[in-house]
Motif scaffolding. Structure first.
Motif, PDB file in Angstrom:
ATOM      1  N   ASP A 235     -35.398  57.169   0.769  1.00 39.35           N
ATOM      2  CA  ASP A 235     -34.664  57.316   2.028  1.00 39.35           C
ATOM      3  C   ASP A 235     -34.276  58.786   2.188  1.00 39.35           C
ATOM      4  OD1 ASP A 235     -32.937  57.329   4.173  1.00 39.35           O
ATOM      5  OD2 ASP A 235     -31.692  55.665   3.463  1.00 39.35           O
ATOM      6  N   GLU A 236     -34.945  59.500   3.078  1.00 41.91           N
ATOM      7  CA  GLU A 236     -34.731  60.944   3.227  1.00 41.91           C
ATOM      8  C   GLU A 236     -33.284  61.275   3.576  1.00 41.91           C
ATOM      9  OE1 GLU A 236     -37.480  62.750   5.878  1.00 41.91           O
ATOM     10  OE2 GLU A 236     -39.251  62.182   4.704  1.00 41.91           O
ATOM     11  N   LYS A 237     -32.613  60.386   4.279  1.00 39.41           N
ATOM     12  CA  LYS A 237     -31.219  60.638   4.670  1.00 39.41           C
ATOM     13  C   LYS A 237     -30.296  60.667   3.450  1.00 39.41           C
ATOM     14  CE  LYS A 237     -31.780  58.310   9.138  1.00 39.41           C
ATOM     15  NZ  LYS A 237     -31.396  57.113   9.937  1.00 39.41           N
ATOM     16  N   GLN A 238     -30.736  60.038   2.356  1.00 37.28           N
ATOM     17  CA  GLN A 238     -29.905  59.945   1.144  1.00 37.28           C
ATOM     18  C   GLN A 238     -30.312  60.952   0.064  1.00 37.28           C
ATOM     19  OE1 GLN A 238     -27.291  58.242   1.047  1.00 37.28           O
ATOM     20  NE2 GLN A 238     -27.493  56.330   2.181  1.00 37.28           N
TER      21      GLN A 238
ATOM     22  N   ASN B 139     -27.557  63.052  -1.487  1.00 39.55           N
ATOM     23  CA  ASN B 139     -26.610  62.167  -2.176  1.00 39.55           C
ATOM     24  C   ASN B 139     -27.189  61.691  -3.501  1.00 39.55           C
ATOM     25  OD1 ASN B 139     -24.635  62.311  -0.178  1.00 39.55           O
ATOM     26  ND2 ASN B 139     -25.555  60.644   1.005  1.00 39.55           N
TER      27      ASN B 139
END
Length: 281
Positions: free
Chosen positions: A79-82, A85
């Motif tokens: 998941d690129e958005k994560q 994180n």
């Protein structure tokens, strides 16, 4: 869900010729599944080419699975958005500390990661002090890294990752380039982080002595998990380890040979003290 969890994780290296045509495919990690709980000390063993370092790079999202999934603290690494994180949750320490140290002064190098994260200056210096104390390098905070030994440099690398407050630290053969004293320094620091700070540690190594204090061990061969268990369970299978082209600690091998000569010793002796006690000396 654990701090790190993999399900049917597969990774393939694709070889291409000069024109970009596929020459061959090597499956470095082959449908690997595992589950790691927060606060555990995990060791991943294997000879060169077994897939252990490729597996390590998935935990920090340096590589992405060809098939299957790996989660870090519940986050899918694909998941690129994560991405950031994931990388803040699982810090990475590599073989060569010179590739990871960029500061001219030890404390500046350790503070580089938190500074990039936008941490306030006062908190950065607090983290730098805490991290250097945790790895026993605080007295060297004003030194140039060039003045340090290999083991000391590697402890500074670990402090730099620790200063970002990861929940998990992945160490990819961190002692491979060190002498025996340097190896002991680093492993002592890593054990302290796990036992005192409660950081989840995933240690990739081929030095059997380094895994004696691990909670759980995975042994890799040809991209698969060939064995798993506690260090004692693993070291109780000397013949199997030798078949996988792995050494065993000298004291374990000695106990194994004495067993074969008729001495009634328990399986999987891990330390000299255990052997002396078992022999009644």
């Amino acid at each position: 869900m654990g701090i790190v969890e993999a399900k049917d994780l597969t990774y393939e290296y694709i070889r291409r010729d000069e024109e970009g045509n596929v020459e061959g495919i090597t499956r470095a990690v082959d449908e690997v599944s595992f589950h790691i709980q927060p606060g555990e000390f995990i060791a991943i063993l294997g000879h060169n080419g077994s897939g252990k370092s490729t597996l390590a790079k998935h935990i920090n999202a340096i590589l992405y699975p060809t098939e299957g999934t790996i989660w870090v603290d519940g986050m899918d690494t694909q998941d690129e958005k994560q991405l950031w994180n994931v990388r803040q949750t699982a810090g990475m320490v590599f073989q060569n500390p010179d590739n990871q140290i960029i500061g001219q002064v030890v404390e500046e190098d350790v503070g580089f990661g938190p500074e990039n994260m936008g941490i306030p200056t006062e908190e950065i210096w607090q983290r730098v002090e805490e991290s250097l104390r945790a790895v026993g390098m605080y007295q060297f905070r004003k030194y140039s890294p060039n003045k340090l030994s290999g083991g000391q440099k590697q402890r500074v690398s670990i402090a730099g990752v620790l200063a970002m407050h990861p929940k998990c630290i992945v160490l990819d053969e961190p002692t491979a380039m060190l002498d025996p004293n340097g190896r002991k320094e680093v492993i002592r620091a890593v054990r302290g982080l796990n036992q005192v700070e409660g950081v989840t540690v995933i240690l990739i190594t081929h030095y059997m002595e380094e895994i004696v204090h691990a909670d759980h061990v995975f042994v890799m061969d040809q991209g698969k998990i060939a064995m798993e268990g506690t260090p004692r369970e693993i070291f109780s299978q000397v013949d199997r380890l030798q078949d996988l082209r792995l050494d065993v600690p000298q004291v374990t091998l000695l106990a194994y040979e004495l067993q074969n000569r008729g001495l009634p010793l328990p399986d999987g002796i891990l330390t000299t003290e255990e052997l002396v006690q078992a022999l009644g000396l």
